[in-house]
Write a protein that holds these residues in place. Structure first.
Motif, mmCIF file in Angstrom:
data_model
loop_
_atom_site.group_PDB
_atom_site.id
_atom_site.type_symbol
_atom_site.label_atom_id
_atom_site.label_comp_id
_atom_site.label_asym_id
_atom_site.label_seq_id
_atom_site.Cartn_x
_atom_site.Cartn_y
_atom_site.Cartn_z
ATOM 1 N N TRP A 23 0.539 -1.197 0.135
ATOM 2 C CA TRP A 23 -0.083 0.215 -0.033
ATOM 3 C C TRP A 23 0.861 1.200 0.365
ATOM 4 O O TRP A 23 0.390 2.325 -0.515
ATOM 5 C CB TRP A 23 -0.950 -0.126 1.302
ATOM 6 C CG TRP A 23 0.037 -0.003 2.367
ATOM 7 C CD1 TRP A 23 -0.268 -1.130 3.250
ATOM 8 C CD2 TRP A 23 0.286 1.283 3.091
ATOM 9 N NE1 TRP A 23 0.597 -0.397 4.138
ATOM 10 C CE2 TRP A 23 0.597 1.047 4.569
ATOM 11 C CE3 TRP A 23 -0.082 2.717 2.642
ATOM 12 C CZ2 TRP A 23 1.476 1.982 5.584
ATOM 13 C CZ3 TRP A 23 0.661 3.832 3.869
ATOM 14 C CH2 TRP A 23 1.094 2.793 5.599
ATOM 15 N N ARG A 24 2.160 1.421 -0.097
ATOM 16 C CA ARG A 24 3.327 2.395 0.446
ATOM 17 C C ARG A 24 3.577 2.717 -0.669
ATOM 18 O O ARG A 24 3.652 4.447 -1.181
ATOM 19 C CB ARG A 24 4.405 1.991 1.346
ATOM 20 C CG ARG A 24 4.292 1.594 2.567
ATOM 21 C CD ARG A 24 5.497 0.945 3.196
ATOM 22 N NE ARG A 24 4.863 1.203 5.041
ATOM 23 C CZ ARG A 24 5.466 2.230 6.054
ATOM 24 N NH1 ARG A 24 5.263 3.525 5.852
ATOM 25 N NH2 ARG A 24 4.923 1.936 6.943
ATOM 26 N N GLN A 25 3.359 2.218 -2.062
ATOM 27 C CA GLN A 25 3.264 3.053 -3.519
ATOM 28 C C GLN A 25 1.686 2.622 -3.651
ATOM 29 O O GLN A 25 2.205 2.937 -5.669
ATOM 30 C CB GLN A 25 3.669 1.270 -4.124
ATOM 31 C CG GLN A 25 5.056 0.550 -3.585
ATOM 32 C CD GLN A 25 6.196 -0.689 -3.851
ATOM 33 O OE1 GLN A 25 6.482 -1.019 -4.472
ATOM 34 N NE2 GLN A 25 6.317 -1.150 -2.892
ATOM 35 N N GLN A 26 0.880 2.790 -3.213
ATOM 36 C CA GLN A 26 -0.701 2.933 -4.097
ATOM 37 C C GLN A 26 -0.575 4.573 -4.624
ATOM 38 O O GLN A 26 0.474 5.353 -4.440
ATOM 39 C CB GLN A 26 -1.671 2.836 -3.279
ATOM 40 C CG GLN A 26 -1.221 1.601 -2.687
ATOM 41 C CD GLN A 26 -2.119 0.532 -4.332
ATOM 42 O OE1 GLN A 26 -2.509 0.686 -4.368
ATOM 43 N NE2 GLN A 26 -1.086 0.119 -3.954
ATOM 44 N N PRO A 27 -1.388 4.808 -5.502
ATOM 45 C CA PRO A 27 -1.742 6.099 -5.972
ATOM 46 C C PRO A 27 -1.433 6.939 -4.790
ATOM 47 O O PRO A 27 -2.256 7.085 -4.085
ATOM 48 C CB PRO A 27 -2.875 5.948 -7.031
ATOM 49 C CG PRO A 27 -2.817 4.573 -7.491
ATOM 50 C CD PRO A 27 -2.616 3.839 -6.207
ATOM 51 N N MET A 28 -1.063 8.016 -4.852
ATOM 52 C CA MET A 28 -0.874 9.581 -4.818
ATOM 53 C C MET A 28 -0.060 9.355 -3.527
ATOM 54 O O MET A 28 -0.149 9.783 -2.439
ATOM 55 C CB MET A 28 -2.390 10.017 -4.418
ATOM 56 C CG MET A 28 -2.593 10.230 -5.615
ATOM 57 S SD MET A 28 -1.761 12.175 -6.746
ATOM 58 C CE MET A 28 -1.691 13.127 -5.639
ATOM 59 N N GLY A 29 0.658 8.217 -3.230
ATOM 60 C CA GLY A 29 1.494 8.524 -2.049
ATOM 61 C C GLY A 29 2.884 8.797 -2.036
ATOM 62 O O GLY A 29 3.169 9.059 -3.813
ATOM 63 N N PRO A 30 3.543 8.715 -1.748
ATOM 64 C CA PRO A 30 5.082 9.973 -1.692
ATOM 65 C C PRO A 30 6.138 9.177 -2.853
ATOM 66 O O PRO A 30 6.654 9.819 -3.015
ATOM 67 C CB PRO A 30 5.751 10.188 -0.312
ATOM 68 C CG PRO A 30 4.844 9.960 0.446
ATOM 69 C CD PRO A 30 3.588 8.991 -0.028
ATOM 70 N N ALA A 31 5.461 7.282 -2.510
ATOM 71 C CA ALA A 31 6.192 6.824 -3.811
ATOM 72 C C ALA A 31 5.980 7.127 -5.320
ATOM 73 O O ALA A 31 6.314 6.607 -6.141
ATOM 74 C CB ALA A 31 6.959 5.319 -3.391
ATOM 75 N N TYR A 32 4.097 7.279 -5.276
ATOM 76 C CA TYR A 32 3.968 7.361 -6.289
ATOM 77 C C TYR A 32 3.780 7.945 -7.748
ATOM 78 O O TYR A 32 3.594 8.953 -7.596
ATOM 79 C CB TYR A 32 2.358 6.646 -7.011
ATOM 80 C CG TYR A 32 1.594 5.869 -6.829
ATOM 81 C CD1 TYR A 32 2.047 4.977 -7.763
ATOM 82 C CD2 TYR A 32 0.946 7.407 -8.100
ATOM 83 C CE1 TYR A 32 0.974 4.501 -8.937
ATOM 84 C CE2 TYR A 32 0.066 6.402 -8.873
ATOM 85 C CZ TYR A 32 0.039 5.633 -10.000
ATOM 86 O OH TYR A 32 -0.446 5.026 -10.909
ATOM 87 N N CYS A 33 4.789 7.257 -8.712
ATOM 88 C CA CYS A 33 4.673 8.623 -9.778
ATOM 89 C C CYS A 33 5.471 10.067 -9.607
ATOM 90 O O CYS A 33 5.293 10.536 -10.385
ATOM 91 C CB CYS A 33 3.556 8.999 -10.151
ATOM 92 S SG CYS A 33 3.209 6.959 -11.870
ATOM 93 N N THR A 34 6.425 9.665 -8.322
ATOM 94 C CA THR A 34 7.223 10.536 -8.324
ATOM 95 C C THR A 34 9.044 10.421 -9.016
ATOM 96 O O THR A 34 9.279 11.355 -8.581
ATOM 97 C CB THR A 34 7.159 11.270 -7.050
ATOM 98 O OG1 THR A 34 7.952 9.986 -6.404
ATOM 99 C CG2 THR A 34 6.076 11.300 -6.360
ATOM 100 N N GLU A 35 8.923 10.426 -9.697
ATOM 101 C CA GLU A 35 10.143 9.862 -10.996
ATOM 102 C C GLU A 35 11.353 10.114 -9.023
ATOM 103 O O GLU A 35 12.615 11.103 -9.829
ATOM 104 C CB GLU A 35 10.563 11.291 -11.756
ATOM 105 C CG GLU A 35 9.410 10.783 -12.893
ATOM 106 C CD GLU A 35 9.389 9.622 -13.473
ATOM 107 O OE1 GLU A 35 10.882 9.239 -13.979
ATOM 108 O OE2 GLU A 35 9.157 8.626 -14.227
ATOM 109 N N LEU A 36 11.837 9.050 -8.489
ATOM 110 C CA LEU A 36 12.526 9.337 -7.107
ATOM 111 C C LEU A 36 13.398 8.040 -8.071
ATOM 112 O O LEU A 36 13.423 7.270 -8.260
ATOM 113 C CB LEU A 36 11.960 9.432 -6.359
ATOM 114 C CG LEU A 36 10.585 9.869 -5.197
ATOM 115 C CD1 LEU A 36 10.330 8.882 -4.440
ATOM 116 C CD2 LEU A 36 11.371 10.867 -5.105
#
Length: 85
Positions: A23-36
């Motif tokens: 769940w930590r990787q779900q949409p709108m989480g800090p790691a989701y689609c943020t090109e880290l």
């Protein structure tokens, strides 16, 4: 084996833990689609908040509607990053 497959396809593999924490990787989480980067990813996963991120996910349609028509990848990445500042 999975890590090697990811590496072989040109991506940087990262073991984000057990499925129960996915769940930590779900949409709108800090790691989701943020090109880290791989160095930035652990902190983003640790910063995930199941309740707060759910509200963010539920507001994604409003956030997307505020973007220009045909947003660029950079626009979407910035929208996702801004949700966690």
């Amino acid at each position: 084996m999975a890590m090697r497959l990811v590496d072989d396809t040109g991506f940087g593999p990262y073991d984000a833990g057990v499925v129960a924490d996915s769940w930590r990787q779900q949409p709108m989480g800090p790691a989701y689609c943020t090109e880290l980067t791989l160095d930035e990813l652990p902190a983003a996963l640790a910063a995930a908040d199941r309740v707060r991120d759910t509200f963010g996910r539920d507001s994604v349609l409003e956030r997307l509607a505020a973007l220009p028509a045909n947003p660029a990848l950079e626009d979407v990445v910035e929208m996702n990053r801004a949700a966690h500042r």
